[in-house]
Scaffold this motif. Structure first.
Motif, PDB file in Angstrom:
ATOM      1  N   ASP A  10       9.112  -6.226   6.282  1.00  0.00           N
ATOM      2  CA  ASP A  10      10.310  -5.393   6.461  1.00  0.00           C
ATOM      3  C   ASP A  10      11.458  -6.232   7.009  1.00  0.00           C
ATOM      4  O   ASP A  10      12.588  -6.133   6.538  1.00  0.00           O
ATOM      5  CB  ASP A  10      10.028  -4.241   7.436  1.00  0.00           C
ATOM      6  N   ALA A  29      11.397  -9.579  -4.102  1.00  0.00           N
ATOM      7  CA  ALA A  29       9.943  -9.661  -3.966  1.00  0.00           C
ATOM      8  C   ALA A  29       9.484 -11.113  -3.898  1.00  0.00           C
ATOM      9  O   ALA A  29       8.651 -11.478  -3.055  1.00  0.00           O
ATOM     10  CB  ALA A  29       9.269  -8.940  -5.137  1.00  0.00           C
ATOM     11  N   LEU A  34       5.958 -10.821  -1.722  1.00  0.00           N
ATOM     12  CA  LEU A  34       5.197  -9.636  -2.136  1.00  0.00           C
ATOM     13  C   LEU A  34       5.445  -9.383  -3.617  1.00  0.00           C
ATOM     14  O   LEU A  34       6.388  -9.925  -4.193  1.00  0.00           O
ATOM     15  CB  LEU A  34       5.666  -8.393  -1.371  1.00  0.00           C
ATOM     16  N   SER A  35       4.620  -8.539  -4.219  1.00  0.00           N
ATOM     17  CA  SER A  35       4.886  -8.157  -5.602  1.00  0.00           C
ATOM     18  C   SER A  35       5.996  -7.106  -5.636  1.00  0.00           C
ATOM     19  O   SER A  35       6.405  -6.564  -4.606  1.00  0.00           O
ATOM     20  CB  SER A  35       3.614  -7.638  -6.274  1.00  0.00           C
ATOM     21  N   SER A  37       6.280  -3.901  -6.843  1.00  0.00           N
ATOM     22  CA  SER A  37       6.054  -2.493  -6.471  1.00  0.00           C
ATOM     23  C   SER A  37       6.035  -2.264  -4.959  1.00  0.00           C
ATOM     24  O   SER A  37       6.724  -1.366  -4.467  1.00  0.00           O
ATOM     25  CB  SER A  37       4.752  -1.970  -7.094  1.00  0.00           C
ATOM     26  N   PRO A  38       5.266  -3.038  -4.175  1.00  0.00           N
ATOM     27  CA  PRO A  38       5.309  -2.807  -2.728  1.00  0.00           C
ATOM     28  C   PRO A  38       6.674  -3.151  -2.113  1.00  0.00           C
ATOM     29  O   PRO A  38       7.090  -2.516  -1.139  1.00  0.00           O
ATOM     30  CB  PRO A  38       4.221  -3.705  -2.159  1.00  0.00           C
ATOM     31  N   THR A  39       7.369  -4.113  -2.701  1.00  0.00           N
ATOM     32  CA  THR A  39       8.711  -4.446  -2.203  1.00  0.00           C
ATOM     33  C   THR A  39       9.641  -3.265  -2.423  1.00  0.00           C
ATOM     34  O   THR A  39      10.388  -2.868  -1.521  1.00  0.00           O
ATOM     35  CB  THR A  39       9.256  -5.704  -2.908  1.00  0.00           C
ATOM     36  N   ALA A  41       8.807  -0.118  -2.771  1.00  0.00           N
ATOM     37  CA  ALA A  41       8.395   0.984  -1.897  1.00  0.00           C
ATOM     38  C   ALA A  41       8.903   0.775  -0.471  1.00  0.00           C
ATOM     39  O   ALA A  41       9.383   1.705   0.187  1.00  0.00           O
ATOM     40  CB  ALA A  41       6.872   1.117  -1.908  1.00  0.00           C
ATOM     41  N   ARG A  42       8.827  -0.453   0.018  1.00  0.00           N
ATOM     42  CA  ARG A  42       9.326  -0.762   1.365  1.00  0.00           C
ATOM     43  C   ARG A  42      10.841  -0.569   1.434  1.00  0.00           C
ATOM     44  O   ARG A  42      11.359  -0.034   2.412  1.00  0.00           O
ATOM     45  CB  ARG A  42       8.968  -2.200   1.744  1.00  0.00           C
ATOM     46  N   ARG A  45      11.607   3.069   1.618  1.00  0.00           N
ATOM     47  CA  ARG A  45      11.256   3.577   2.951  1.00  0.00           C
ATOM     48  C   ARG A  45      12.342   3.205   3.957  1.00  0.00           C
ATOM     49  O   ARG A  45      12.761   4.024   4.773  1.00  0.00           O
ATOM     50  CB  ARG A  45       9.899   3.022   3.396  1.00  0.00           C
TER      51      ARG A  45
END
Length: 156
Positions: A10, A29, A34-35, A37-39, A41-42, A45
């Motif tokens: 984050d 990313a 990170l890949s 998708s999680p980037t 999503a973060r 958020r």
């Protein structure tokens, strides 16, 4: 969400975006390790939690001819909540005031004011700042040079 809720990824996202708000998700990313998708999503958020409040262009005020910077100490004649609220609401409406901070000091507010010239500043001070609600007195300090003006970065 507060600072203790942020992990290293984050904080990396916030630092990269503070440098380049137009970076693609793929590049972001890659930069944080990170890949995609999680980037993404973060990032969503952080946006929905209000940590990231928006994206904008940083404009060089010097190139626009706005090279006169003054810091103004403001003392109010009344510091009850109603007076502070009136002052705050009026300050927000003045485009020449770049920043306004309530202070714990011998004065009540510190304003950063940007104009084209000393004469333009004098007019803003006399016609706008001095007539803000509850202003008792002001003191002006003219900046000669900005040594550092950065965006907020999250500690890594």
């Amino acid at each position: 969400m507060d600072f203790s809720d942020f992990d290293l990824f984050d904080r990396k996202i916030l630092n990269v975006l503070a440098e380049d708000g137009r970076i693609s998700i793929a590049d972001l990313a890659r930069r944080i390790g990170l890949s995609k998708s999680p980037t993404q999503a973060r990032l969503r958020r952080l946006e929905s939690a209000g940590v990231i409040t928006g994206y904008r262009a940083l404009i060089d005020p010097i190139r626009l001819g706005l090279d006169h910077v003054a810091f103004v100490e403001v003392k109010l004649d009344d510091t009850r909540e109603a007076a502070l609220s009136k002052f705050n609401a009026a300050v927000v409406k003045l485009p020449e005031i770049e920043q306004a901070h309530m202070m714990a000091s011998h004065f009540d507010y510190l304003l950063k004011v940007r104009t084209r010239s000393m004469s333009a500043y004098r007019q803003v001070l006399g016609e706008k700042i001095s007539s803000l609600p509850h202003v008792a007195s002001t003191s002006t300090y003219v900046a000669m040079q900005a040594v550092k003006e950065d965006a907020v970065m999250a500690p890594v």
